[in-house]
Write a protein that holds these residues in place. Sequence first.
Motif, short mmCIF file in Angstrom:
data_model
loop_
_atom_site.label_atom_id
_atom_site.label_comp_id
_atom_site.label_asym_id
_atom_site.label_seq_id
_atom_site.Cartn_x
_atom_site.Cartn_y
_atom_site.Cartn_z
N ARG A 1 0.84 -1.19 0.00
CA ARG A 1 0.00 0.00 0.00
C ARG A 1 0.88 1.25 0.00
O ARG A 1 1.87 1.31 0.72
N LYS A 2 0.50 2.21 -0.81
CA LYS A 2 1.22 3.47 -0.87
C LYS A 2 0.62 4.40 0.19
O LYS A 2 -0.59 4.55 0.27
N ARG A 3 1.50 4.97 1.02
CA ARG A 3 1.06 5.88 2.08
C ARG A 3 1.75 7.22 1.91
O ARG A 3 2.94 7.28 1.63
N SER A 4 0.99 8.28 2.12
CA SER A 4 1.55 9.62 2.09
C SER A 4 2.04 9.98 3.48
O SER A 4 1.35 9.74 4.48
N VAL A 5 3.25 10.51 3.56
CA VAL A 5 3.83 10.93 4.83
C VAL A 5 4.48 12.30 4.65
O VAL A 5 4.83 12.69 3.54
N MET A 6 4.62 13.00 5.74
CA MET A 6 5.27 14.31 5.73
C MET A 6 6.59 14.15 6.44
O MET A 6 6.64 13.78 7.62
N ILE A 7 7.68 14.39 5.72
CA ILE A 7 9.01 14.31 6.33
C ILE A 7 9.81 15.55 5.94
O ILE A 7 9.74 16.00 4.80
N ALA A 8 10.53 16.05 6.90
CA ALA A 8 11.36 17.23 6.68
C ALA A 8 10.57 18.37 6.04
O ALA A 8 11.07 19.09 5.19
N GLY A 9 9.29 18.48 6.41
CA GLY A 9 8.47 19.57 5.92
C GLY A 9 7.91 19.41 4.52
O GLY A 9 7.31 20.34 4.00
N HIS A 10 8.11 18.25 3.91
CA HIS A 10 7.54 18.06 2.58
C HIS A 10 6.85 16.71 2.47
O HIS A 10 7.26 15.74 3.10
N PRO A 11 5.79 16.64 1.66
CA PRO A 11 5.07 15.38 1.50
C PRO A 11 5.83 14.43 0.57
O PRO A 11 6.48 14.86 -0.38
N THR A 12 5.75 13.17 0.89
CA THR A 12 6.30 12.13 0.02
C THR A 12 5.45 10.89 0.25
O THR A 12 4.52 10.90 1.05
N SER A 13 5.76 9.84 -0.44
CA SER A 13 5.00 8.60 -0.23
C SER A 13 5.96 7.43 -0.13
O SER A 13 7.07 7.47 -0.66
N VAL A 14 5.50 6.43 0.59
CA VAL A 14 6.25 5.18 0.72
C VAL A 14 5.30 4.04 0.41
O VAL A 14 4.11 4.12 0.70
N THR A 15 5.84 3.02 -0.20
CA THR A 15 5.05 1.84 -0.51
C THR A 15 5.62 0.69 0.30
O THR A 15 6.77 0.30 0.10
N LEU A 16 4.80 0.21 1.24
CA LEU A 16 5.25 -0.86 2.14
C LEU A 16 4.16 -1.92 2.29
O LEU A 16 2.97 -1.61 2.26
N GLU A 17 4.60 -3.13 2.54
CA GLU A 17 3.69 -4.20 2.90
C GLU A 17 3.14 -3.90 4.30
O GLU A 17 3.81 -3.27 5.12
N GLU A 18 1.93 -4.34 4.55
CA GLU A 18 1.28 -4.08 5.84
C GLU A 18 2.11 -4.50 7.05
O GLU A 18 2.19 -3.75 8.03
#
Length: 75
Positions: free
Chosen positions: A2-19
């Motif tokens: 699943r692709k999840r949106s996260v905020m790191i270092a003040g900017h949005p990005t996404s990570v794709t990880l297994e549950e």
Amino acid sequence: MRKRSVMIAGHPTSVTLEEPFWEALKELAAAEGIAVNLLIERVDATRTGNLSSALRVHVLAAFRKTAAPDPGPIA
């Protein structure tokens, strides 16, 4: 996965990880008393490759550390 949106270092990005990896990240963050985004930010600051891969390696290393047998006294 699943692709999840996260905020790191003040900017949005996404990570794709297994549950299971996402759940493990949440457990590790909770054990440290920090937000998952902060844990991801810490991993991001030290990674050399892909963020999703770095997160998987971080989870593996953390769980290996807790599962490592006590080597006992050194002769």
